[in-house]
Design an enzyme around this catalytic site. Structure first.
Site: not given
Length: 205
Positions: A127, A163
């Site tokens: 991701s 993230k």
């Protein structure tokens, strides 16, 4: 250098330097064995001992893979950073970190001076690939308050993930660096566990 190196010893020395520049640590004896096609790890160990005996390298006691080069001793320092398992760079996962040993790296390759608040995590998932963080890489983080745009290890609603930390309308959320993954907006809590300060590439990537 006290003694002249053989051609093979010079090749191994150049391999050690290139590996350390890229990953911040030394290859294992098994990796040296496979790279040069030795029949056993014993041959790799023998070459390392010969390099040390000839003054080409200096191995640090009680530190796995810790090798320094004499020309770097005045400006280089090897430090141990604890590795607390792995972290999802995908969908958040409920996986509390547990220490899995340490990595020994030099300050110069990391670019910052680690402190007692520095730790590392293995990356799982894709991701964050647009931030050049790939599956199998190791991220080096520090416990501190994040700034907008920092890449963070975070606990979001009880699950952990890696993230980018974003704030919009005074509300923080987590942004993936891969269009295939959605942003993560906390329903109850968002706790930043660490801010990324360095990255060690997975050599196989």
């Amino acid at each position: 250098m006290a003694e002249q190196l053989t051609r093979r010893q010079q090749e191994i020395l150049e391999y050690l330097k290139a590996y350390q520049r890229e990953l911040g640590l030394m290859p294992s004896t098994r990796e040296i064995q496979h790279h040069f096609g030795f029949a056993s790890q014993t041959a790799a160990v023998s070459h390392l001992r010969a390099l040390e005996r000839k003054g080409a390298i200096q191995r640090l006691p009680n530190k796995a893979r810790a090798v320094v080069f004499p020309e770097d001793l005045d400006r280089e320092e090897i430090v141990d950073i604890p590795v607390y398992g792995s972290i999802a760079a995908g969908m958040a996962q409920d996986a509390p970190p547990e220490q899995e040993g340490c990595i020994s790296i030099d300050i110069r390759s990391l670019g910052v001076r680690p402190t007692a608040r520095t730790f590392a995590l293995k990356v799982r998932g894709d991701s964050m690939i647009d931030a050049h963080i790939c599956d199998g890489d190791t991220v080096v983080l520090e416990f501190r308050e994040p700034k907008k745009g920092d890449i963070v290890a975070a606990l979001i609603d009880g699950e952990t993930t890696l993230k980018r930390y974003v704030i919009k309308d005074r509300k923080p959320y987590l942004h993936a660096e891969n269009p295939d993954y959605p942003d993560l907006i906390p329903a109850r809590e968002l706790v930043i566990q660490g801010v990324m300060i360095g990255l060690l590439r997975n050599r196989a990537a």
